[in-house]
Design a protein around this motif. Structure first.
Motif, PDB file in Angstrom:
ATOM      1  N   SER A 175      96.336  16.794  26.971  1.00 10.62           N
ATOM      2  CA  SER A 175      97.384  17.552  27.647  1.00 10.62           C
ATOM      3  C   SER A 175      97.072  19.046  27.639  1.00 10.62           C
ATOM      4  O   SER A 175      97.445  19.765  28.566  1.00 10.62           O
ATOM      5  CB  SER A 175      98.741  17.300  26.975  1.00 10.62           C
ATOM      6  N   GLU A 179      95.829  19.788  33.079  1.00 14.99           N
ATOM      7  CA  GLU A 179      97.229  19.700  33.498  1.00 14.99           C
ATOM      8  C   GLU A 179      97.610  18.267  33.852  1.00 14.99           C
ATOM      9  O   GLU A 179      98.726  17.818  33.565  1.00 14.99           O
ATOM     10  CB  GLU A 179      97.456  20.629  34.685  1.00 14.99           C
ATOM     11  N   ASP A 180      96.676  17.515  34.474  1.00 18.75           N
ATOM     12  CA  ASP A 180      97.011  16.152  34.891  1.00 18.75           C
ATOM     13  C   ASP A 180      96.830  15.132  33.772  1.00 18.75           C
ATOM     14  O   ASP A 180      97.080  13.934  33.981  1.00 18.75           O
ATOM     15  CB  ASP A 180      96.191  15.744  36.116  1.00 18.75           C
ATOM     16  N   ARG A 392     101.486  25.629  28.129  1.00 17.98           N
ATOM     17  CA  ARG A 392     101.277  25.387  29.560  1.00 17.98           C
ATOM     18  C   ARG A 392     102.589  25.510  30.347  1.00 17.98           C
ATOM     19  O   ARG A 392     102.646  25.062  31.488  1.00 17.98           O
ATOM     20  CB  ARG A 392     100.690  23.984  29.763  1.00 17.98           C
ATOM     21  N   ASP A 396      99.042  29.565  31.761  1.00 19.48           N
ATOM     22  CA  ASP A 396      98.470  29.037  30.524  1.00 19.48           C
ATOM     23  C   ASP A 396      98.133  30.151  29.543  1.00 19.48           C
ATOM     24  O   ASP A 396      97.445  31.118  29.891  1.00 19.48           O
ATOM     25  CB  ASP A 396      97.205  28.225  30.823  1.00 19.48           C
TER      26      ASP A 396
END
Length: 559
Positions: A175, A179-180, A392, A396
């Motif tokens: 994580s 981001e995905d 995040r 970031d």
């Protein structure tokens, strides 16, 4: 937190063929008597490690240890008193947190890359070789307090769960990395944990004892192995260790590597700060961001590693057969007492995988002149990189902060600062001297007490989420506390003001990692880990990874 006796050093004797390449950076040291009479010389065909000084400052032996510097028992009380929470009277100064890219390691890492085979992280996760316990398989939940329900639990194999050599400290995961939350083609959703080498029985500070750890009578734990990281595959509940290493040119003018900050002793008549062996780093925090792994180095800043540069010393997965390497040599993963290139064989203290440091980010501010031997901290000058994490929420940012023990003095309970990840990435990928500045810094809240001492100190981990700060506060061999603070305008300056509530967490709480869930659709999880193995000091202690639902954490602080 460190073990009560972090390093065991014995004066010993031998005659060594070869020499070290340079001197040691000054560190706190004490005099000791010379070793016992020398024994037979070691053959020049079997050299011990000869890594030169890496140029990094040493940290105190008791770094992040609640008991360091304590001359009396810790104060006790039946309850906490959280009234009167105040901002730190000395606001944080972002300039104190400024980092600078160190000398380039690119040429050295490229030479290692050409000499050794590599393995990608996706394949490494698929080949994870150690089975973890999951959820109810971990048994009793006695190390957790009543305030928060533990959502996920991970427990280690018995040798890792009880090791006195390797002490878990840091945590990050996919994580943070993306981001995905999807790394390559794998559904492993890896979590990565960092541990430091706490004990080296039989290792010597003396030049004449440099070969002690390769003797047949020596323990496998004798060598300083620095830091290892552990990738946990959530899909299979399997994990794999990787040794972090420092690249250098050895005395035979060949590329080699050794453990982090692990140069051998050079002392001849007495042990002094200029000749004693280097003692590794604490690695109290870690952030995996993109291809880079940032590891906290308490006294210096951060060391950076590249997940595209994981070297595989046993590609055929058969440890009984030495594997050929691209440079025409062979690798041996059965010998747990040697590391790097020695006598034309590659060793790795028995680990299949090693990952070399590729960059350094050093603090530019001067070190404090105050005493830090008992984890004292000061309101200005260079901070300590005790822990790091990633926020995040918006743009970031990396969060960095200090572990401090105000029971032993100092002028600050600790400071935290934040860095845009764009600035850190530019420094890692830029030329030496590239600056990465902090864009915010705060002192920790003051005023509240817990068990007769400050509430906001002894912080082992921190993170920021949706504008609020969360801190993991240790409490010796008892339940730690999860704390919350909010940036608030105080006398015209934005400072951290603490929440009056403190939530019980695990015994020996450490670093924090926020799995935001925006990629995989899961509810946000606040992950941490407990460091203490069962011992005579704490028979109820256990080592586990664990998570809380972030919604419950937020709700409990609001209630």
């Amino acid at each position: 937190m460190r073990q009560l006796s972090r390093r065991i050093r014995f004066a010993a004797a031998a005659v060594l063929a070869g020499s070290l390449a340079s001197g040691l950076m000054p560190a706190a040291g004490a005099s000791a008597a010379p070793g016992s009479p020398p024994r037979a010389a070691v053959s020049a065909e079997e050299p011990t490690e000869d890594m030169p000084d890496d140029g990094f400052a040493n940290e105190p032996e008791g770094e992040q240890d609640d008991f360091a510097g304590s001359s009396t028992a810790a104060p006790s009380a039946s309850a906490s008193d959280n009234a009167g929470l105040l901002a730190d009277p000395v606001p944080g100064r972002p300039g104190d947190f400024q980092l600078e890219a160190g000398s380039s390691l690119t040429s050295l890492v490229n030479q290692l890359d050409a000499a050794l085979p590599k393995q990608g992280l996706t394949e490494l996760m698929e080949l994870a070789n150690r089975e973890a316990g999951w959820e109810g398989e971990c048994g009793s939940t006695g190390i957790y307090g009543p305030d928060l329900a533990v959502n996920h639990r991970v427990c280690w194999k018995s040798d890792d769960a009880t090791s006195t050599e390797w002490i878990p400290q840091a945590i990050s995961g996919v994580s943070d990395a993306q981001e995905d939350e999807d790394w390559g083609t794998s559904n492993a959703e890896p979590i990565v944990v960092g541990s430091y080498d706490a004990q080296n029985p039989g290792r010597s500070d003396y030049e004449s004892g440099r070969d002690n750890c390769v003797q047949t009578t020596a323990s496998d734990a004798c060598n300083e192995k620095g830091v290892r990281i552990t990738f946990f595959n959530q899909a299979t509940q399997m994990y794999r260790h990787v040794l972090l290493v420092w690249p250098y040119i050895n005395s035979k003018n060949n590329i080699s590597f050794d453990a982090l900050h692990a140069r051998e002793g050079k002392c001849t008549t007495s042990v002094t700060s200029s000749c004693k062996a280097q003692n590794g780093i604490h690695a109290g925090g870690m952030v995996w961001y993109g291809n880079y792994l940032y590891v906290a180095d308490t006294a210096n800043g951060m060391r950076v590693f590249d997940l595209r540069r994981i070297m595989d010393l046993n590609p055929d997965n058969n440890a009984d057969v030495n594997d050929p390497t691209p440079d025409g040599l062979v690798s041996d993963v059965l010998d747990k007492k040697r590391v790097g290139r020695q006598s034309n064989v590659w060793y790795s203290f028995g680990y299949r995988y090693v990952m070399p440091q590729i960059a350094t980010l050093r603090f530019t501010a001067s070190r404090t002149t105050g005493d830090t031997s008992g984890n004292q901290c000061y309101a200005t000058a260079r901070p300590k990189a005790s822990y790091i994490s990633l926020d995040r929420t918006d743009t970031d940012h990396l969060v960095l902060g200090e572990y401090c023990n105000t029971n032993n003095g100092g002028t600050s309970p600790g400071r935290v600062g934040t860095y845009p990840m764009t600035a850190l990435t530019a420094a890692v990928e830029g030329s030496p001297g590239t600056i990465a500045g902090a864009d915010a810094a705060y002192g920790l809240p003051t005023g509240a007490t817990f068990n007769g001492e400050a509430l906001f100190h002894k912080i082992q981990g921190a993170t920021r989420y949706e504008g609020k700060w969360y801190f993991h506060r240790s409490n010796g061999y008892d339940n730690g506390r999860l704390l919350q603070a909010t940036p608030t305008s105080v006398d015209g300056t934005t400072q951290l003001v603490g929440n009056a509530k403190a939530l019980q967490s695990s015994f020996g709480p450490e670093d924090l990692y926020l799995a935001h869930g925006r990629g995989d659709g899961f509810a946000p999880q606040l992950w941490s880990l407990s460091e203490h193995a069962p011992s005579s000091s704490c028979s109820a202690c256990k080592r586990e990874l664990y998570s809380y639902n972030m919604s419950e954490v937020i709700g409990d602080f609001a209630s």
